[in-house]
Design a protein around this motif. Structure first.
Motif, mmCIF file in Angstrom:
data_model
loop_
_atom_site.group_PDB
_atom_site.id
_atom_site.type_symbol
_atom_site.label_atom_id
_atom_site.label_comp_id
_atom_site.label_asym_id
_atom_site.label_seq_id
_atom_site.Cartn_x
_atom_site.Cartn_y
_atom_site.Cartn_z
ATOM 1 N N GLU A 2 -4.881 -2.123 16.349
ATOM 2 C CA GLU A 2 -4.444 -3.294 16.416
ATOM 3 C C GLU A 2 -2.760 -3.590 15.720
ATOM 4 O O GLU A 2 -2.031 -4.187 16.335
ATOM 5 N N SER A 5 -0.698 -2.379 18.669
ATOM 6 C CA SER A 5 -0.600 -3.512 19.611
ATOM 7 C C SER A 5 0.488 -4.326 19.051
ATOM 8 O O SER A 5 1.545 -4.928 19.734
ATOM 9 N N HIS A 8 3.984 -2.862 19.387
ATOM 10 C CA HIS A 8 4.434 -2.906 20.741
ATOM 11 C C HIS A 8 4.894 -4.331 21.038
ATOM 12 O O HIS A 8 6.078 -4.115 21.947
ATOM 13 N N LEU A 9 4.263 -5.239 20.829
ATOM 14 C CA LEU A 9 4.456 -6.493 20.950
ATOM 15 C C LEU A 9 6.039 -6.894 20.217
ATOM 16 O O LEU A 9 6.653 -7.639 21.085
ATOM 17 N N ILE A 12 8.579 -5.324 22.225
ATOM 18 C CA ILE A 12 8.771 -6.213 23.630
ATOM 19 C C ILE A 12 9.839 -7.419 23.261
ATOM 20 O O ILE A 12 10.904 -7.746 23.987
ATOM 21 N N THR A 15 13.590 -6.314 22.512
ATOM 22 C CA THR A 15 14.126 -5.927 23.706
ATOM 23 C C THR A 15 14.524 -7.126 24.350
ATOM 24 O O THR A 15 15.859 -7.221 24.909
ATOM 25 N N ARG A 16 13.686 -8.382 24.701
ATOM 26 C CA ARG A 16 13.888 -9.421 25.286
ATOM 27 C C ARG A 16 15.326 -10.217 24.178
ATOM 28 O O ARG A 16 15.939 -10.762 25.164
ATOM 29 N N ALA A 148 7.341 -12.232 24.057
ATOM 30 C CA ALA A 148 6.948 -11.587 25.413
ATOM 31 C C ALA A 148 6.162 -12.610 26.197
ATOM 32 O O ALA A 148 5.564 -13.686 25.808
ATOM 33 N N PHE B 5 -4.897 -1.933 29.921
ATOM 34 C CA PHE B 5 -3.698 -1.047 29.660
ATOM 35 C C PHE B 5 -3.353 -0.166 30.603
ATOM 36 O O PHE B 5 -4.127 0.397 31.705
ATOM 37 N N HIS B 10 2.543 2.178 28.835
ATOM 38 C CA HIS B 10 1.946 2.328 27.254
ATOM 39 C C HIS B 10 3.127 3.171 26.701
ATOM 40 O O HIS B 10 3.297 2.559 25.274
ATOM 41 N N PRO B 12 6.013 3.974 24.281
ATOM 42 C CA PRO B 12 7.096 2.932 23.683
ATOM 43 C C PRO B 12 8.428 2.834 24.471
ATOM 44 O O PRO B 12 8.660 1.546 24.676
ATOM 45 N N LEU B 15 7.618 1.028 27.690
ATOM 46 C CA LEU B 15 7.424 -0.535 27.666
ATOM 47 C C LEU B 15 8.487 -1.077 27.477
ATOM 48 O O LEU B 15 8.675 -2.168 27.952
ATOM 49 N N ALA B 19 9.981 -4.028 29.559
ATOM 50 C CA ALA B 19 10.109 -5.571 29.002
ATOM 51 C C ALA B 19 11.593 -5.875 29.393
ATOM 52 O O ALA B 19 11.773 -7.032 29.607
ATOM 53 N N TYR B 81 3.001 -4.401 34.301
ATOM 54 C CA TYR B 81 3.674 -4.825 32.884
ATOM 55 C C TYR B 81 3.045 -5.872 32.172
ATOM 56 O O TYR B 81 2.511 -6.087 31.133
ATOM 57 N N VAL B 85 0.853 -6.249 28.871
ATOM 58 C CA VAL B 85 1.262 -7.151 27.996
ATOM 59 C C VAL B 85 0.039 -8.065 27.388
ATOM 60 O O VAL B 85 -0.215 -8.297 26.458
ATOM 61 N N LEU B 88 -2.600 -6.178 25.564
ATOM 62 C CA LEU B 88 -1.902 -6.094 24.142
ATOM 63 C C LEU B 88 -2.394 -7.400 23.349
ATOM 64 O O LEU B 88 -2.927 -7.204 22.321
ATOM 65 N N LYS B 89 -2.096 -8.358 23.897
ATOM 66 C CA LYS B 89 -2.352 -9.755 23.273
ATOM 67 C C LYS B 89 -3.760 -10.024 23.019
ATOM 68 O O LYS B 89 -4.351 -10.323 22.070
ATOM 69 N N LEU B 91 -6.013 -7.666 22.616
ATOM 70 C CA LEU B 91 -6.428 -6.735 21.633
ATOM 71 C C LEU B 91 -6.193 -7.627 20.306
ATOM 72 O O LEU B 91 -7.217 -7.309 19.355
ATOM 73 N N LEU B 92 -5.283 -8.116 20.115
ATOM 74 C CA LEU B 92 -4.743 -8.828 18.833
ATOM 75 C C LEU B 92 -5.742 -10.097 18.506
ATOM 76 O O LEU B 92 -6.179 -10.492 17.624
ATOM 77 N N PRO B 95 -10.290 -9.776 17.340
ATOM 78 C CA PRO B 95 -11.041 -9.931 16.188
ATOM 79 C C PRO B 95 -11.100 -11.235 15.578
ATOM 80 O O PRO B 95 -12.184 -11.784 15.246
#
Lengths: 148, 100
Positions: A2, A5, A8-9, A12, A15-16, A148, B5, B10, B12, B15, B19, B81, B85, B88-89, B91-92, B95
């Motif tokens: 987590e 992630s 990574h976000l 991103i 970068t943006r 993102a 994914f 993936h 870095p 990615l 982006a 891509y 993304v 990834l979202k 996954l967050l 939970p």
């Protein structure tokens, strides 16, 4: 995983934001686009077939040259179609405005004796390029910084 | 819908390249390098991987002055891509959804 992630976000988003920082539109870009649009609208409303064609060619070539100069200066190109979201809507508004103004200018210029409305349309076209172009830039940078 | 994914995206640096390219129509090589803060050789290596996967196109338009290399994401690259993304979202978010 987590936290990975999240990193990574975040990467991103950074970068943006860096892209947004680099997108500084030259001060002359929108005024020049406005002049091209106004010239095209005047050519359509006041000119002969040859002048209308020349105006169209000048508008297309000039807009291409402006885009090319922008690419050279910033090293980044974002077309209105690729921008997405609010920025794309502003880009479409510019296109729609030029299109509607072109039709109005042509019909007023060729089917009435009035000339002043054509000049007014050209001035409005110039102002709209300035205003909507700046709105496009602002929306684009806000979108890029929104993550993102 | 659960997104996948993408192993190519993936890594870095890749990615971040994706982006950057997803945020633009096309970007000059030196701009990508400067924003990522990597050497030319490192960027070239990652771009090659992305190009081999069909995710980026590299062009060198000829004209006046020095030839510059421009990079852009392909439609397939944009899809990969965007899916990555989204994964990834998800996954967050997972939970928090389970906790309800």
């Amino acid at each position: 995983m987590e936290s990975n992630s999240t990193e990574h976000l975040s990467a991103i988003a950074e970068t943006r934001a860096a892209v947004a920082d680099r997108l500084i539109t030259p001060w002359w870009y929108h005024p020049a686009l406005g002049v091209l649009a106004a010239g095209y609208l005047l050519a359509l409303g006041l000119g002969s077939i040859a002048i209308m064609l020349a105006g169209g060619v000048l508008f297309i070539v000039g807009a291409g040259a402006l885009a090319s100069a922008y690419r050279r200066l910033t090293g980044i190109w974002i077309s209105g179609f690729d921008a997405g979201g609010t920025a794309s809507r502003w880009a479409k508004a510019i296109g729609g405005m030029v299109g509607v103004s072109a039709v109005a200018s042509y019909f007023i210029g060729h089917y009435t004796d009035l000339r002043w409305p054509v000049w007014c349309i050209a001035v409005l076209g110039f102002a709209a390029c300035l205003l909507l172009g700046n709105r496009f830039d602002t929306a684009l940078r806000a979108q890029l910084r929104a993550g993102a | 819908m659960t997104e996948q994914f993408d192993e190519v995206v993936h890594a870095p640096n890749r990615l971040r390249i994706c982006a950057l390219l997803a945020a633009s129509s096309s970007t000059e090589f030196s701009v990508v390098r400067d924003i990522l803060g990597v050497a030319d050789s490192v960027l070239s290596k990652h771009l090659k991987v992305l190009q081999d996967a069909g995710y980026v196109t590299i062009s060198k338009p000829t004209g006046r002055g020095r030839v510059k290399t421009w990079v852009s994401l392909t439609p397939e690259g944009r899809r990969a891509y965007a899916g990555h993304v989204q994964a990834l979202k998800e996954l967050l978010d997972a939970p928090r959804t389970d906790a309800r």
